[in-house]
Design a protein around this motif. Structure first.
Motif, PDB file in Angstrom:
ATOM      1  N   PHE A 103       1.852   5.330   6.106  1.00 48.07           N
ATOM      2  CA  PHE A 103       1.654   6.759   5.148  1.00 48.07           C
ATOM      3  C   PHE A 103       1.124   5.854   3.659  1.00 48.07           C
ATOM      4  O   PHE A 103      -0.105   5.044   4.268  1.00 48.07           O
ATOM      5  CB  PHE A 103       3.030   7.322   4.366  1.00 48.07           C
ATOM      6  N   LEU A 104       0.506   6.913   3.300  1.00 46.85           N
ATOM      7  CA  LEU A 104      -0.711   6.277   2.603  1.00 46.85           C
ATOM      8  C   LEU A 104      -0.626   4.984   1.353  1.00 46.85           C
ATOM      9  O   LEU A 104      -1.325   4.169   1.518  1.00 46.85           O
ATOM     10  CB  LEU A 104       0.018   7.603   0.705  1.00 46.85           C
ATOM     11  N   LEU A 105       0.748   4.819   1.144  1.00 47.08           N
ATOM     12  CA  LEU A 105       0.630   3.133   0.308  1.00 47.08           C
ATOM     13  C   LEU A 105       1.018   2.314   1.039  1.00 47.08           C
ATOM     14  O   LEU A 105       0.602   1.325   1.285  1.00 47.08           O
ATOM     15  CB  LEU A 105       1.718   3.121  -0.702  1.00 47.08           C
ATOM     16  N   SER A 106       1.580   2.575   2.570  1.00 52.08           N
ATOM     17  CA  SER A 106       1.678   1.599   3.537  1.00 52.08           C
ATOM     18  C   SER A 106       0.417   1.122   4.445  1.00 52.08           C
ATOM     19  O   SER A 106       0.101   0.220   4.529  1.00 52.08           O
ATOM     20  CB  SER A 106       2.368   2.033   5.073  1.00 52.08           C
ATOM     21  N   GLY A 107      -0.580   2.656   4.296  1.00 50.77           N
ATOM     22  CA  GLY A 107      -1.701   2.145   4.723  1.00 50.77           C
ATOM     23  C   GLY A 107      -2.705   1.717   4.240  1.00 50.77           C
ATOM     24  O   GLY A 107      -3.658   0.797   4.281  1.00 50.77           O
ATOM     25  N   PHE A 108      -2.261   1.543   2.580  1.00 47.63           N
ATOM     26  CA  PHE A 108      -3.496   0.229   1.795  1.00 47.63           C
ATOM     27  C   PHE A 108      -2.713  -1.340   2.145  1.00 47.63           C
ATOM     28  O   PHE A 108      -3.041  -1.789   2.546  1.00 47.63           O
ATOM     29  CB  PHE A 108      -3.022   0.333   0.029  1.00 47.63           C
ATOM     30  N   LEU A 109      -1.630  -1.100   2.609  1.00 48.98           N
ATOM     31  CA  LEU A 109      -0.842  -2.433   2.370  1.00 48.98           C
ATOM     32  C   LEU A 109      -0.969  -3.358   3.666  1.00 48.98           C
ATOM     33  O   LEU A 109      -1.150  -4.398   4.042  1.00 48.98           O
ATOM     34  CB  LEU A 109       1.008  -2.144   2.493  1.00 48.98           C
ATOM     35  N   SER A 110      -0.938  -2.627   4.482  1.00 51.43           N
ATOM     36  CA  SER A 110      -0.921  -3.469   6.178  1.00 51.43           C
ATOM     37  C   SER A 110      -2.997  -3.636   6.385  1.00 51.43           C
ATOM     38  O   SER A 110      -3.517  -2.712   6.136  1.00 51.43           O
ATOM     39  CB  SER A 110      -1.093  -2.288   7.491  1.00 51.43           C
ATOM     40  N   PRO A 111      -2.851  -4.820   6.551  1.00 52.13           N
ATOM     41  CA  PRO A 111      -4.293  -4.944   7.557  1.00 52.13           C
ATOM     42  C   PRO A 111      -4.869  -4.046   8.804  1.00 52.13           C
ATOM     43  O   PRO A 111      -6.492  -4.357   8.815  1.00 52.13           O
ATOM     44  CB  PRO A 111      -4.389  -6.361   7.319  1.00 52.13           C
ATOM     45  N   LEU A 112      -4.219  -3.339   9.193  1.00 49.57           N
ATOM     46  CA  LEU A 112      -4.166  -3.065   9.940  1.00 49.57           C
ATOM     47  C   LEU A 112      -5.319  -1.726   9.943  1.00 49.57           C
ATOM     48  O   LEU A 112      -6.358  -0.978  10.829  1.00 49.57           O
ATOM     49  CB  LEU A 112      -3.208  -3.118  11.894  1.00 49.57           C
ATOM     50  N   THR A 113      -4.662  -1.338   8.763  1.00 51.18           N
ATOM     51  CA  THR A 113      -5.218   0.259   8.318  1.00 51.18           C
ATOM     52  C   THR A 113      -5.712   0.135   7.179  1.00 51.18           C
ATOM     53  O   THR A 113      -6.841   1.328   6.482  1.00 51.18           O
ATOM     54  CB  THR A 113      -3.774   1.153   8.172  1.00 51.18           C
TER      55      THR A 113
END
Length: 758
Positions: free
Chosen positions: A556-566
């Motif tokens: 989701f939004l915050l996870s999308g920032f944390l992962s280098p894949l997204t």
């Protein structure tokens, strides 16, 4: 029937003997490239289950083994100058050389042809000249490599280094020894295998191995059979106190790395893999020889006994194919189960530096239960005294306020001004039943059921902070006054009718939403998004929630920032982890400012992405630590669902090691999410210090009253699981309820001799 066996190790020899015994007419030849008296390694361990199978299949072999076994029942864990002993374990070990000798004699007595110091002919040639070819040629199987396109092997070489040694004295117990050096931790696995010998396996992380200067000596070319004498000397000096005057013995002893072998299939035409050629399991659960000999029994049984007098003289290709199908169908589930346990054990030892800081009692319990095949209940059956001492230690550090001491699961847990009555968390589950973001009866029934079922904390599913943040049109939200009022009706009902705390998970769908990857928010929009989270947090307080969780996982939004894949941004919100953390931390800071200081703040993360190049466990530790510095009180540890990936085949509860690592490295309390379904699992996780709270998802869907049932099964009647007034009449089971609980164990007259996972 003509059978060729490639490899004269325990698996190949025992198969040859078993198959010949079942049908003496079979012509069986074993090829072994080494001499009959060549062997590497020292003692091998058997479980009682394996020995029972050998005794039933071949009493002659069983009797010969029994005469030579070293047996013991205790496990000693040496940690920081303290030894903790757990008893009641049934172990048997024998020297590998003796084992091979008795199996060779059994083969000769039965008429098996043994060809030592003779490499096997090409597998194609053997397959043409024989009805069956059994490839028992070890972890570096040439047969497997030849037909790699069919077997499709997976070879996972691990990072730790280990050396196989022996000591010239017999230990009195199975010993795990942890030595903390200035270079890093070193662990020892040691056990007796004869009246005057013990196996000693020294294992250490790659970083420790290199820092200690061992890589330089190991790099020298050593002729076959020669040992790394410099490495051996280093081990001898390190283990001087433990060896207590004994000497280390060598046999081709050098630093190795363990390889986990898996294959998509074990058979190709009339060629079949057996033992290490087909699969390996880490030596920390001692199952390599055990699995190979069990394979041998299963394959011989699949071929069947001698046919009747009117049967045809030889088997057809379809008979062999059917036998190999039966063999793999029977053995694969057993092997894969063992490999899952071995993987958990292997990784626990690889990451031992994150556990050595635990107190000796907890460290010992965590080690004993590392594979999850051994649990608190198992240990209590085997050694009640050990379990009682563990209970006393745990209760002294987690005192409850009741007269009767509570099991770990029912110890209270303080969070700021809130005290959870027990350690059970009803994990967030999305219902998608809201209308215009307004929760209704579905949410009331779902959350109310978990609260009435005794959970200490119940969490809503994802709750959007804005209309645009909804994943679906049926997602609930917290961005209007109508939604606040609807949530207030639910929180009031939970507070009135149960002792549970209730929390809300705030979320924004981000790249998973309708706009997806096509939209990259700019600076102004990011500030607005953070303000949306803060406004929703203020509304959550008005709605009567006790706890707030920020969803920063699962893509989701915050996870999308944390992962280098997204996160492919090139501005200050992308790049390295510090950049990728910048926006999630801004949201956490804004939420913490809007959420009352007296109320706890949680955050859910995906500890790993389960995809190459994604978030790593080291990243998860840094993320959790940064969140804690910005006001997060508990990290809710999940994994995956960030990008498309294959779920790991390592078994249930695989998030728990990440919760353990984050907790050990940062000191931040964690929730272990997923995979825990039994009360024993939950208590074991808490006792081992792998997590502080237990998140239940599917288990609660299966049984909304899981917590109350756990209290009844564990005999707990204290404040950790008070029965709601409207359910009070059900606090005692009805007279007709005679079915045993699924976690009940049969009564035992003495120690339960089962494998501890070694």
């Amino acid at each position: 029937m003509r059978i060729a066996v490639i490899g004269g190790g325990p698996g190949g020899l025992y198969f040859a003997a078993s198959a010949k015994r079942l049908d003496p007419r079979r012509e069986i030849t074993v090829w072994e490239r080494n001499a009959a008296d060549d062997t590497f390694g020292f003692g091998v361990v058997f479980s009682d289950e394996t020995l029972d199978g050998i005794a039933a299949a071949d009493p002659v072999v069983a009797a010969a083994l029994e005469e030579r076994f070293a047996r013991w029942t205790d496990i000693d864990v040496h940690h920081r100058g303290v030894v903790r002993t757990s008893g009641g374990h049934g172990f048997a070990a024998i020297g590998r050389e003796r084992l091979l000798g008795l199996l060779q004699r059994r083969c000769r007595d039965l008429g098996v042809e043994l060809r030592f110091s003779t490499p096997a002919p090409d597998a194609d040639e053997l397959a043409r000249a024989h009805d069956l070819v059994v490839a028992a040629d070890g972890v570096r199987s040439a047969t497997r490599a030849k037909y790699a396109d069919v077997f499709r092997p997976s070879l996972d070489e691990r990072a730790c280094r280990y050396m196989w040694l022996a000591a010239d004295r017999a230990l009195e117990a199975f010993a795990f020894v942890v030595v903390e050096t200035r270079f890093g931790p070193v662990q020892v696995h040691a056990y007796p295998f004869s009246a005057d010998r013990s196996t000693v396996i020294v294992e250490l992380p790659e970083s420790t191995w290199r820092a200690a200067g061992l890589a330089g000596t190991a790099a020298r070319d050593l002729p076959p059979g020669r040992s790394d004498e410099a490495g051996v000397a280093w081990c001898a000096e390190l283990l001087g106190d433990f060896l207590d005057g004994a000497s280390l013995l060598t046999n081709n002893s050098r630093w190795l790395r363990f390889t986990t072998v898996r294959n998509a299939t074990w058979r190709h035409g009339n060629v079949v893999l057996l033992g290490d050629a087909a699969h390996t399991a880490h030596f920390s659960i001692g199952s390599g020889t055990k699995l190979a000999m069990e394979d041998a029994l299963a394959l011989a049984a699949a071929l069947g006994p001698a046919p009747g007098a009117d049967a045809p003289d030889g088997p057809g290709a379809s008979d062999v194919a059917a036998a190999l199908d039966r063999y793999e169908a029977e053995r694969r589930p057993v092997v894969e189960s063992t490999q899952r346990a071995a993987q958990a054990s292997l990784e626990w030892f690889e990451d031992i530096e994150h556990s050595v800081g635990k107190e000796p009692e907890q460290f010992a319990f965590a080690l004993l239960t590392r594979s999850r095949r051994v649990t608190y209940d198992n240990l209590r059956l085997r050694d009640p005294g050990y379990a009682d001492a563990l209970d006393r230690w745990y209760r002294a550090r987690h005192p409850d306020r009741s007269e009767a001491p509570a099991p770990p699961l029912f110890q209270p847990f303080p969070l700021r001004d809130l005290v959870l009555r027990n350690r059970v968390v009803a994990a967030p589950i999305a219902l998608d039943r809201a209308e215009d973001g307004v929760p209704g009866v579905a949410e009331l029934l779902h959350l109310g059921g978990k609260a009435l079922g005794g959970a200490g904390l119940v969490l809503t599913g994802r709750t959007a902070v804005s209309p645009e943040g909804r994943l679906t049109a049926a997602c609930p939200g917290l961005y209007t006054d109508e939604q606040v009022a609807a949530w207030r009706r639910i929180t009031d009902a939970v507070h009135e009718h149960s002792a549970a705390a209730i929390g809300v998970q705030l979320d924004h769908s981000g790249r998973k939403g309708p706009r997806g990857d096509r939209h990259e928010p700019g600076e102004a929009e990011l500030r607005a998004l953070a303000e949306d989270f803060a406004a929703a947090a203020a509304r959550a307080d008005a709605a009567g929630f006790d706890v707030l969780e920020v969803q920063a996982g699962h893509g989701f939004l915050l996870s999308g920032f944390l992962s280098p894949l997204t996160n492919r941004r090139t501005d200050r919100y992308g790049g390295d982890l510090a950049g990728r953390l910048r926006f999630p931390l801004a949201v956490i800071t804004a939420v913490r400012a809007a959420w009352p200081a007296r109320k706890p703040l949680l955050a859910r993360i995906s500890a790993v992405d389960w995809a190459p190049g994604g978030t790593t466990p080291d990243d998860a530790v840094r993320i959790a630590g940064a969140f804690a510095e910005h006001g997060v009180d508990v990290v809710d540890v999940s994994s995956g669902e960030v990008v498309a990936h294959e779920r790991p085949a390592f078994g249930r509860g695989y998030q728990t090691p990440f919760a353990d690592r984050i907790r050990a490295a940062t000191g931040v309390p964690t929730i272990a999410v997923g995979g825990i379904s039994t009360y024993d699992d939950a208590n074991s996780t808490l006792l081992a210090g792998r997590a502080d709270l237990i998140g239940l998802g599917r288990a609660h869907l299966h049984d909304p009253a899981w917590t109350l049932h756990a209290a009844a099964a564990l005999g707990h009647t204290g404040p950790g699981a008070p029965w709601p007034a409207i359910h009070a009449a059900g606090s005692a089971p009805p007279p007709a309820a005679t079915r045993p609980h699924p976690t009940a164990r049969p009564a035992a007259a003495g120690p339960v001799h089962r494998s501890t996972g070694r």
